[in-house]
Scaffold this motif. Structure first.
Motif, PDB file in Angstrom:
ATOM      1  N   VAL A 437       1.138  -1.173   0.160  1.00  0.00           N
ATOM      2  CA  VAL A 437       0.272  -0.203   0.014  1.00  0.00           C
ATOM      3  C   VAL A 437       0.852   1.368  -0.007  1.00  0.00           C
ATOM      4  N   GLY A 438       2.186   1.275  -0.021  1.00  0.00           N
ATOM      5  CA  GLY A 438       3.167   2.155  -0.046  1.00  0.00           C
ATOM      6  C   GLY A 438       3.289   3.064   1.285  1.00  0.00           C
ATOM      7  N   HIS A 439       3.388   4.344   1.077  1.00  0.00           N
ATOM      8  CA  HIS A 439       3.128   4.931   2.336  1.00  0.00           C
ATOM      9  C   HIS A 439       1.791   5.206   3.057  1.00  0.00           C
ATOM     10  N   ARG A 440       0.741   4.529   2.567  1.00  0.00           N
ATOM     11  CA  ARG A 440      -0.359   4.654   3.083  1.00  0.00           C
ATOM     12  C   ARG A 440      -0.986   3.765   4.288  1.00  0.00           C
ATOM     13  N   SER A 441      -0.005   3.087   4.694  1.00  0.00           N
ATOM     14  CA  SER A 441      -0.157   2.083   5.974  1.00  0.00           C
ATOM     15  C   SER A 441      -0.981   2.897   6.879  1.00  0.00           C
ATOM     16  N   ASP A 442      -0.964   4.135   7.143  1.00  0.00           N
ATOM     17  CA  ASP A 442      -1.514   4.961   8.386  1.00  0.00           C
ATOM     18  C   ASP A 442      -3.104   5.061   7.970  1.00  0.00           C
ATOM     19  N   ARG A 443      -3.347   4.815   6.610  1.00  0.00           N
ATOM     20  CA  ARG A 443      -4.917   4.675   6.303  1.00  0.00           C
ATOM     21  C   ARG A 443      -5.513   3.484   5.563  1.00  0.00           C
ATOM     22  N   VAL A 444      -4.556   2.757   5.314  1.00  0.00           N
ATOM     23  CA  VAL A 444      -4.954   1.405   4.792  1.00  0.00           C
ATOM     24  C   VAL A 444      -4.119   0.225   5.206  1.00  0.00           C
ATOM     25  N   GLU A 445      -4.941  -0.832   5.773  1.00  0.00           N
ATOM     26  CA  GLU A 445      -4.353  -1.854   6.435  1.00  0.00           C
ATOM     27  C   GLU A 445      -4.206  -3.069   5.245  1.00  0.00           C
ATOM     28  N   HIS A 446      -3.194  -3.868   5.204  1.00  0.00           N
ATOM     29  CA  HIS A 446      -3.170  -4.985   4.344  1.00  0.00           C
ATOM     30  C   HIS A 446      -3.114  -6.196   4.948  1.00  0.00           C
ATOM     31  N   VAL A 447      -4.185  -7.167   4.715  1.00  0.00           N
ATOM     32  CA  VAL A 447      -4.119  -8.472   5.400  1.00  0.00           C
ATOM     33  C   VAL A 447      -4.272  -9.541   4.386  1.00  0.00           C
ATOM     34  N   MET A 448      -3.614 -10.550   4.927  1.00  0.00           N
ATOM     35  CA  MET A 448      -3.392 -11.954   4.040  1.00  0.00           C
ATOM     36  C   MET A 448      -4.384 -12.667   4.700  1.00  0.00           C
ATOM     37  N   ALA A 449      -5.326 -13.281   3.999  1.00  0.00           N
ATOM     38  CA  ALA A 449      -6.458 -14.212   4.476  1.00  0.00           C
ATOM     39  C   ALA A 449      -6.991 -15.417   3.595  1.00  0.00           C
ATOM     40  N   LYS A 450      -7.597 -16.339   4.052  1.00  0.00           N
ATOM     41  CA  LYS A 450      -8.286 -17.286   3.188  1.00  0.00           C
ATOM     42  C   LYS A 450      -9.667 -17.637   3.356  1.00  0.00           C
ATOM     43  N   THR A 451     -10.499 -17.997   2.573  1.00  0.00           N
ATOM     44  CA  THR A 451     -11.896 -18.128   2.689  1.00  0.00           C
ATOM     45  C   THR A 451     -12.307 -19.317   1.595  1.00  0.00           C
ATOM     46  N   ASP A 452     -13.274 -19.827   2.086  1.00  0.00           N
ATOM     47  CA  ASP A 452     -13.933 -20.941   1.360  1.00  0.00           C
ATOM     48  C   ASP A 452     -15.177 -20.156   0.377  1.00  0.00           C
ATOM     49  N   GLU A 453     -15.610 -18.898   0.567  1.00  0.00           N
ATOM     50  CA  GLU A 453     -16.584 -18.378   0.238  1.00  0.00           C
ATOM     51  C   GLU A 453     -15.989 -17.629  -0.988  1.00  0.00           C
ATOM     52  N   ASP A 454     -17.096 -17.401  -1.933  1.00  0.00           N
ATOM     53  CA  ASP A 454     -16.711 -16.567  -3.359  1.00  0.00           C
ATOM     54  C   ASP A 454     -16.812 -14.942  -2.907  1.00  0.00           C
ATOM     55  N   VAL A 455     -15.986 -14.386  -3.063  1.00  0.00           N
ATOM     56  CA  VAL A 455     -16.113 -12.907  -3.118  1.00  0.00           C
ATOM     57  C   VAL A 455     -15.763 -12.130  -4.379  1.00  0.00           C
ATOM     58  N   ASP A 456     -16.960 -12.381  -4.883  1.00  0.00           N
ATOM     59  CA  ASP A 456     -16.908 -11.439  -6.402  1.00  0.00           C
ATOM     60  C   ASP A 456     -15.645 -12.249  -7.346  1.00  0.00           C
ATOM     61  N   GLY A 457     -15.509 -13.634  -7.024  1.00  0.00           N
ATOM     62  CA  GLY A 457     -14.462 -14.107  -7.953  1.00  0.00           C
ATOM     63  C   GLY A 457     -13.187 -13.300  -7.776  1.00  0.00           C
ATOM     64  N   ALA A 458     -12.866 -12.641  -6.820  1.00  0.00           N
ATOM     65  CA  ALA A 458     -11.443 -11.863  -6.708  1.00  0.00           C
ATOM     66  C   ALA A 458     -10.504 -12.502  -5.731  1.00  0.00           C
ATOM     67  N   GLY A 459      -9.483 -12.303  -6.099  1.00  0.00           N
ATOM     68  CA  GLY A 459      -8.120 -12.612  -5.350  1.00  0.00           C
ATOM     69  C   GLY A 459      -7.683 -11.655  -4.325  1.00  0.00           C
ATOM     70  N   ALA A 460      -7.990 -10.517  -4.663  1.00  0.00           N
ATOM     71  CA  ALA A 460      -7.634  -9.244  -3.837  1.00  0.00           C
ATOM     72  C   ALA A 460      -8.525  -8.326  -3.922  1.00  0.00           C
ATOM     73  N   LEU A 461      -8.904  -7.616  -3.059  1.00  0.00           N
ATOM     74  CA  LEU A 461      -9.955  -6.526  -2.751  1.00  0.00           C
ATOM     75  C   LEU A 461      -9.216  -5.325  -1.975  1.00  0.00           C
ATOM     76  N   LEU A 462      -9.786  -4.141  -2.558  1.00  0.00           N
ATOM     77  CA  LEU A 462      -9.413  -2.853  -1.934  1.00  0.00           C
ATOM     78  C   LEU A 462     -10.635  -2.486  -1.583  1.00  0.00           C
ATOM     79  N   ILE A 463     -10.935  -2.381  -0.147  1.00  0.00           N
ATOM     80  CA  ILE A 463     -12.167  -1.851   0.676  1.00  0.00           C
ATOM     81  C   ILE A 463     -12.139  -0.621   1.192  1.00  0.00           C
ATOM     82  N   ARG A 464     -12.893   0.220   0.952  1.00  0.00           N
ATOM     83  CA  ARG A 464     -12.992   1.633   1.580  1.00  0.00           C
ATOM     84  C   ARG A 464     -13.632   1.448   3.088  1.00  0.00           C
ATOM     85  N   PRO A 465     -13.303   2.599   3.667  1.00  0.00           N
ATOM     86  CA  PRO A 465     -13.627   2.410   5.144  1.00  0.00           C
ATOM     87  C   PRO A 465     -15.368   2.248   5.332  1.00  0.00           C
ATOM     88  N   ASP A 466     -16.034   2.727   4.558  1.00  0.00           N
ATOM     89  CA  ASP A 466     -17.582   2.432   4.613  1.00  0.00           C
ATOM     90  C   ASP A 466     -17.888   1.152   3.919  1.00  0.00           C
TER      91      ASP A 466
END
Length: 488
Positions: A437-466
């Motif tokens: 996330v570059g220099h934005r670690s104070d406003r964006v967290e990066h989390v590695m995770a696994k799931t058995d559920e479908d999340v719009d067919g994506a392997g990575a997602l950027l989610i706004r605070p809302d």
């Protein structure tokens, strides 16, 4: 007194906004002209999307721990006898959640108090002036001969449909005047007839008309009822006229028979079906949210649904602007995203007011029958359930809301919503690939995770605070472009 943001109004919108700003490290002062809390239940429940939004901050679980929601009936559209089914929207809250507005407000105000955030009750704003550097609000304290002033970089008016801030600034509030007057009351019954409901049912089963009145009476607690009533003619006193016990007794006897007798009138207020919306949610350094920005007939918890989401949409954008990292146009996107959402709610609440048809006009009765048949069709029901719950919301150029899937992270099992409790953005990698996330670690967290559920067919997602998807690795857009667009 100096602060960064002045929030005027301590209803659910103002308190939620103050919580969001505090979470982001922004000093805030809340000013409320009422000296004491309202004891009236007002909105009796939360729509599914409101529940999800509170879950994004860890606010819902403590409320449900105090009083678990036992509601298993779907929502309604215009009180028609068809349950709205939110299960197709993949939500953990397929039914409205029984948390009264007054409980939500008390919970938020308590949390703000624990954080040392001033909620100044009995402080009425009497003047507002803004300049290139900030906003000054003058106030008068209840019971005092004088007052003072508070200075902030921004002011947000969350002070209701009769907003003092809006009036002081001369901001137009175009729309339609009310055409009917009705009453909302919390009460106990000294006696009741067989027509009075004793258990929670689908909302459509509470509606009755008789003796020149229409009414909705339903239980909201042990021996406590909420009554909505008005004359079939639509006539009634103006909003400022107090609701008398005799007025309530007359309606109860007319609709539920002489065996139904008022016990104690706990709280009561008047409402109408006026429809209004400010043209711009931002006027320089003053912004509008909740009922100060839009009003409509209160039905189906739409006011709380709109107000809480106004607050969560605005909070992180205003915080980013004050912290100095917000990209150009981020704060203005609050109006661009939220104004059309409220306009849509105003349209469908107007339609519901017509369809509800308490006078049971014969012609409108045929419309009710047709719409009822349509709501029984799965596709129509899904559309309307998304409309009423807020689960279908999707802003232009932004993805849908994040589905609250079960995850396994390096720290163990969790849910997607719990990763947003900090109020920051979230970069969620589900494909085992670490990203920056570059220099934005104070406003964006990066989390590695696994799931058995479908999340719009994506392997990575950027989610706004809302809680809305700002980017996925299926977009074809570079991650850094999305990061720069939303997080500077």
């Amino acid at each position: 007194m100096r602060t960064e943001v002045i929030v005027v109004g301590a209803g659910p919108t103002g308190l939620m906004l103050a919580y969001e700003l505090t979470l982001a490290g922004i000093p805030v002062v809340v000013m409320e002209k009422q000296l004491t809390h309202s004891t009236q239940s007002r909105a009796g429940g939360l729509q599914p999307r409101t529940a999800e939004v509170l879950d994004l901050r860890g606010l819902l679980e403590p409320l449900l721990a105090q009083e678990p929601s036992e509601n298993t009936t779907g929502g309604h559209f215009a009180t028609l006898p068809v349950e709205l089914d939110c299960r197709p929207w993949r939500t953990r809250y397929p039914h409205p959640v029984n948390v009264a507005q007054v409980r939500l407000e008390a919970h938020l105000e308590r949390l703000l108090g624990e954080q040392g955030v001033p909620v100044l009750r009995g402080h009425e704003v009497t003047a507002v002036a803004q300049d290139a550097e900030g906003v000054t609000a003058q106030w008068h304290a209840d019971g005092a001969s004088d007052g003072g002033e508070v200075r902030g970089r921004y002011l947000v008016a969350c002070d209701g449909g009769h907003s003092t801030v809006r009036r002081l600034l001369g901001v137009p509030f175009p729309g339609r005047e009310r055409r009917m007057s009705a009453v909302a009351a919390d009460l106990t019954l000294a006696s009741r007839s067989e027509t009075v409901p004793t258990e929670r049912k689908h909302f459509s089963q509470y509606t009755r008309s008789a003796g020149g009145f229409h009414a909705i009476l339903h239980p909201i607690g042990p021996d406590l009822y909420r009554l909505l009533f008005g004359k079939l003619s639509g006539e009634g006193p103006d909003r400022e006229t107090p609701v008398s016990p005799d007025e309530v007794r007359e309606a109860l006897r007319a609709v539920y028979g002489p065996d139904t007798e008022l016990g104690e009138l706990r709280a009561a207020s008047r409402f109408g079906d006026a429809v209004r919306q400010v043209e711009r949610y931002r006027e320089g350094r003053v912004l509008f949210a909740g009922d100060a920005a839009h009003i409509h007939m209160p039905i189906g918890g739409q006011g709380v649904n709109l107000g809480v989401q106004d607050a969560v949409n605005l909070g992180w954008k205003l915080a980013g602007t004050i912290h100095g990292w917000a990209p150009a146009g981020l704060l203005d996107s609050y109006h661009e995203e939220r104004h059309p959402v409220a306009a849509r709610v105003l349209r469908h609440t107007r339609a519901q007011a017509v369809i509800m048809n308490p006078g049971r006009d014969e012609e409108l009765g045929t419309v009710r029958e047709l719409v009822t048949e349509l709501l029984r069709l799965p596709d129509t029901n899904r559309y309307v359930s998304g409309l009423m719950s807020g689960l279908d919301l999707r802003y232009p150029g932004v993805g849908p809301r994040l589905i609250d899937v079960d995850l396994t992270t390096e720290d163990g099992p969790t849910r997607a919503s719990r990763l947003l409790h900090t109020g920051r953005g979230l970069l969620l990698s589900l494909d085992g690939r670490r990203r920056s996330v570059g220099h934005r670690s104070d406003r964006v967290e990066h989390v590695m995770a696994k799931t058995d559920e479908d999340v719009d067919g994506a392997g990575a997602l950027l989610i706004r605070p809302d809680g809305y998807l700002a980017w996925t690795d299926t977009d074809g857009t570079p991650l850094d472009t999305a990061l720069a667009r939303w997080f500077g």
